[in-house]
Design a protein around this motif. Structure first.
Motif, mmCIF file in Angstrom:
data_model
loop_
_atom_site.group_PDB
_atom_site.id
_atom_site.type_symbol
_atom_site.label_atom_id
_atom_site.label_comp_id
_atom_site.label_asym_id
_atom_site.label_seq_id
_atom_site.Cartn_x
_atom_site.Cartn_y
_atom_site.Cartn_z
ATOM 1 N N ARG A 154 41.978 33.762 45.874
ATOM 2 C CA ARG A 154 40.929 34.007 45.152
ATOM 3 C C ARG A 154 39.736 33.389 44.960
ATOM 4 O O ARG A 154 38.874 33.306 44.601
ATOM 5 C CB ARG A 154 41.327 34.871 43.683
ATOM 6 C CG ARG A 154 41.910 33.864 42.978
ATOM 7 C CD ARG A 154 42.940 34.244 41.767
ATOM 8 N NE ARG A 154 43.623 33.140 41.246
ATOM 9 C CZ ARG A 154 43.357 33.007 39.701
ATOM 10 N NH1 ARG A 154 42.913 33.825 39.022
ATOM 11 N NH2 ARG A 154 43.831 31.726 39.424
ATOM 12 N N ALA A 181 40.149 35.877 34.252
ATOM 13 C CA ALA A 181 39.424 37.045 34.495
ATOM 14 C C ALA A 181 40.548 38.281 34.476
ATOM 15 O O ALA A 181 40.067 39.726 34.822
ATOM 16 C CB ALA A 181 38.673 36.911 35.935
ATOM 17 N N ASP A 182 41.492 38.055 33.959
ATOM 18 C CA ASP A 182 42.372 39.498 34.014
ATOM 19 C C ASP A 182 42.316 40.182 32.869
ATOM 20 O O ASP A 182 42.962 41.048 32.538
ATOM 21 C CB ASP A 182 44.047 38.915 33.852
ATOM 22 C CG ASP A 182 44.391 37.805 32.880
ATOM 23 O OD1 ASP A 182 43.465 37.340 32.020
ATOM 24 O OD2 ASP A 182 45.420 37.055 33.144
ATOM 25 N N ASP A 208 42.102 45.414 36.295
ATOM 26 C CA ASP A 208 42.799 44.026 36.440
ATOM 27 C C ASP A 208 44.547 44.761 36.927
ATOM 28 O O ASP A 208 44.760 45.379 36.022
ATOM 29 C CB ASP A 208 43.014 42.833 35.558
ATOM 30 C CG ASP A 208 43.652 41.706 35.952
ATOM 31 O OD1 ASP A 208 43.160 41.022 36.735
ATOM 32 O OD2 ASP A 208 44.783 41.610 35.780
ATOM 33 N N GLY A 255 43.967 36.497 36.755
ATOM 34 C CA GLY A 255 42.743 37.321 37.306
ATOM 35 C C GLY A 255 43.476 37.678 38.575
ATOM 36 O O GLY A 255 43.713 36.921 39.399
ATOM 37 N N VAL A 257 37.555 38.850 40.483
ATOM 38 C CA VAL A 257 37.908 37.373 39.918
ATOM 39 C C VAL A 257 36.632 36.625 40.422
ATOM 40 O O VAL A 257 35.937 35.931 39.568
ATOM 41 C CB VAL A 257 39.206 36.922 40.227
ATOM 42 C CG1 VAL A 257 39.164 35.303 39.937
ATOM 43 C CG2 VAL A 257 40.326 37.573 39.655
ATOM 44 N N TRP A 292 33.527 34.936 38.221
ATOM 45 C CA TRP A 292 33.538 33.345 38.227
ATOM 46 C C TRP A 292 32.084 33.211 38.956
ATOM 47 O O TRP A 292 31.348 32.089 38.229
ATOM 48 C CB TRP A 292 34.528 32.752 38.603
ATOM 49 C CG TRP A 292 35.730 32.888 37.858
ATOM 50 C CD1 TRP A 292 35.866 33.395 36.551
ATOM 51 C CD2 TRP A 292 37.215 32.505 38.003
ATOM 52 N NE1 TRP A 292 37.201 33.485 35.908
ATOM 53 C CE2 TRP A 292 38.042 32.872 36.773
ATOM 54 C CE3 TRP A 292 38.043 32.073 39.064
ATOM 55 C CZ2 TRP A 292 39.352 32.856 36.808
ATOM 56 C CZ3 TRP A 292 39.263 31.970 39.247
ATOM 57 C CH2 TRP A 292 39.958 32.345 37.864
#
Ligand code: ZL4
Ligand code: CA
Ligand code: ZN
Length: 397
Positions: free
Chosen positions: A35, A277-278, A283, A316, A322, A326
């Motif tokens: 990721r 990012a979870d 997610d 994430g 993700v 970001w």
């Protein structure tokens, strides 16, 4: 060309060693270091590398990891391989690799992996200390569950604790904020006996219909660190437990109200923000319904206080989202606005076309990837805020 506006005068650095991408936890393990490849490709395709200082940090060494972790644990971690691992070994189990849990597998290059992400967090911390950056970013770090002699929840080495330890060499008070959907228990525990670090975590908390607590099962509102009045760390942790399905409006209000009050009261000289990012909608492991811009508004809120800031990754588990998040948050740091249409020349464009609603765009509607009913009423959140404000009154100066 892609909608970049002039940066607003913040000096931003990006700390990333690409060797971290090539590590695999195992085929169906949710933690996917690639990721980070997607994230980097998006950042580059929007031209954001021209707005930041880029660093390729060296891996951290044994003695640097020993700033937090026990030598015995590190020796074990540095020597274990899939070939020599003995699942019945008492040390293997004691250090968190055993049980029926495959959360922390032993994989090829494990020591290299932990050294790389920690080296990047250290490099970010040194940039703040040298005043080379106002904001230093390490998307490969943020492994907040690791304890000094225990691997836990996909985390083997706690790069956040080590970065904060470095900041404490020059700063009297450091604030740690954690918007990963999981409780930042490792960082909280590491600093439970000091008033020089305040930890604030927002997370899903509760028991599911099968009776299982959401990992790691800690972080209720009444957990504020040690209760002993003689302990300097007393009331220097604040936990914000949230139920399934929280939406953008509720989360933004909760985050801004609580965080602003903490910053005003604690007056930190530096801030470390774990941006897992979870907590996004859709997610694989998370339970919230947040969109990318709502998640990113937390970074904007923290940035607006103008304190030296380390921005770090974390969880994430839906890689394309993700990367989107970001990349967006990197743009927030440098003060750029990104075009919703993804640049057409990105190498991994197909990865962003796999989903129902987000083919070719940066900001798909994740709220509509709805898999979790919103169990948070506005009234319950208001009570939570009141309780948080009450907790903050126990903190001295
Ligand atoms: C997996 O499919 O809740 C691991 C973990 C491996 C591959 C095949 C093995 C199948 C979901 C999770 C067995 C899986 C057993 N594989 C997982 C209590 C648990 C015991 C382990 O974002 N089982 C433990 C940890 C959490 C538990 C979350 C978040 C990290 C962070 C910062 C860590 N552990 C129940 C689960 C799979 C797997 C599928 C998994 N593990 C989901 N949630 C957990 O905060 C980076
Ligand atoms: Ca959290
Ligand atoms: Zn998480």
């Amino acid at each position: 060309e892609y909608g970049l506006e002039r940066p607003q005068g913040y000096s931003v650095s990006f700390h990333y060693n690409p060797h971290v991408e090539y590590h695999h936890f195992g085929s169906s393990h949710p933690m996917k270091p690639w990721r980070l490849t997607l994230t980097k490709q998006l950042v580059l395709s929007y031209g954001l590398e021209y707005t930041m200082d880029l660093y390729e940090p060296r891996p951290a060494n044994f003695n640097e990891l020993n700033i937090f972790h026990d030598r015995e644990y590190l020796s074990y971690l540095s020597e274990i391989t899939p070939q020599n691992a003995k699942p019945d070994d008492p040390q293997y189990i004691a250090y968190g690799f055993g049980g029926d849990s495959n959360d922390c597998p032993v994989f090829d290059g494990l020591w290299n992996y932990v050294s790389l992400y920690t080296g990047a967090s250290m490099s970010a911390a040194y940039n703040l200390l040298n005043k080379q950056s106002d904001i230093a970013i390490n998307w490969s770090g943020g492994l907040h569950h690791a304890k000094k002699n225990l691997a836990s929840g996909f985390c083997y080495v706690n790069d956040i604790v080590i970065a904060i330890q470095l900041l404490l060499t020059q700063h009297q008070r450091v604030l740690y904020i954690d918007i990963d959907v999981h409780h930042g228990d490792g960082v909280e525990q590491a600093f439970e006996s000091t008033d020089r670090v305040f930890t604030l975590s927002f997370h899903k908390y509760g028991i599911d219909r099968h009776g299982w607590p959401f990992f790691p099962g800690t972080g209720n509102i009444d957990e504020m660190g040690p209760k002993d009045p003689a302990n300097r760390g007393k009331a220097h942790s604040l936990n914000i437990p949230i139920d399934d399905g929280i939406d953008d409006h509720q989360y933004k209000y909760l985050f801004k109200t609580v965080t602003s009050k903490v910053i005003e009261k604690y007056n930190p000289q530096a801030i470390v923000l774990q941006s897992g990012a979870d907590s996004l909608g859709g997610d694989r492991l998370g339970r919230f319904n947040l969109n990318i811009k709502a998640h990113g508004s937390c970074i904007e809120t923290v940035k607006s206080f103008g304190r030296p800031l380390i921005l770090i990754g974390g969880g994430g588990y839906t890689p394309r989202n993700v990367a989107r998040t970001w990349c967006h948050e990197t743009a927030v740091c440098v003060g750029a606005t990104l075009h919703n249409d993804l640049p057409t020349h990105i190498p991994y464009l197909q990865a962003f076309q796999g989903d129902e609603n987000g083919g070719g765009i940066l900001y798909p509607d994740l709220h509509n990837t709805k898999r979790h009913d919103n169990l948070n009423t506005d009234a319950a959140l208001q009570k939570l805020i009141e309780k948080a404000m009450e907790n903050l009154r126990y903190m001295e100066g």
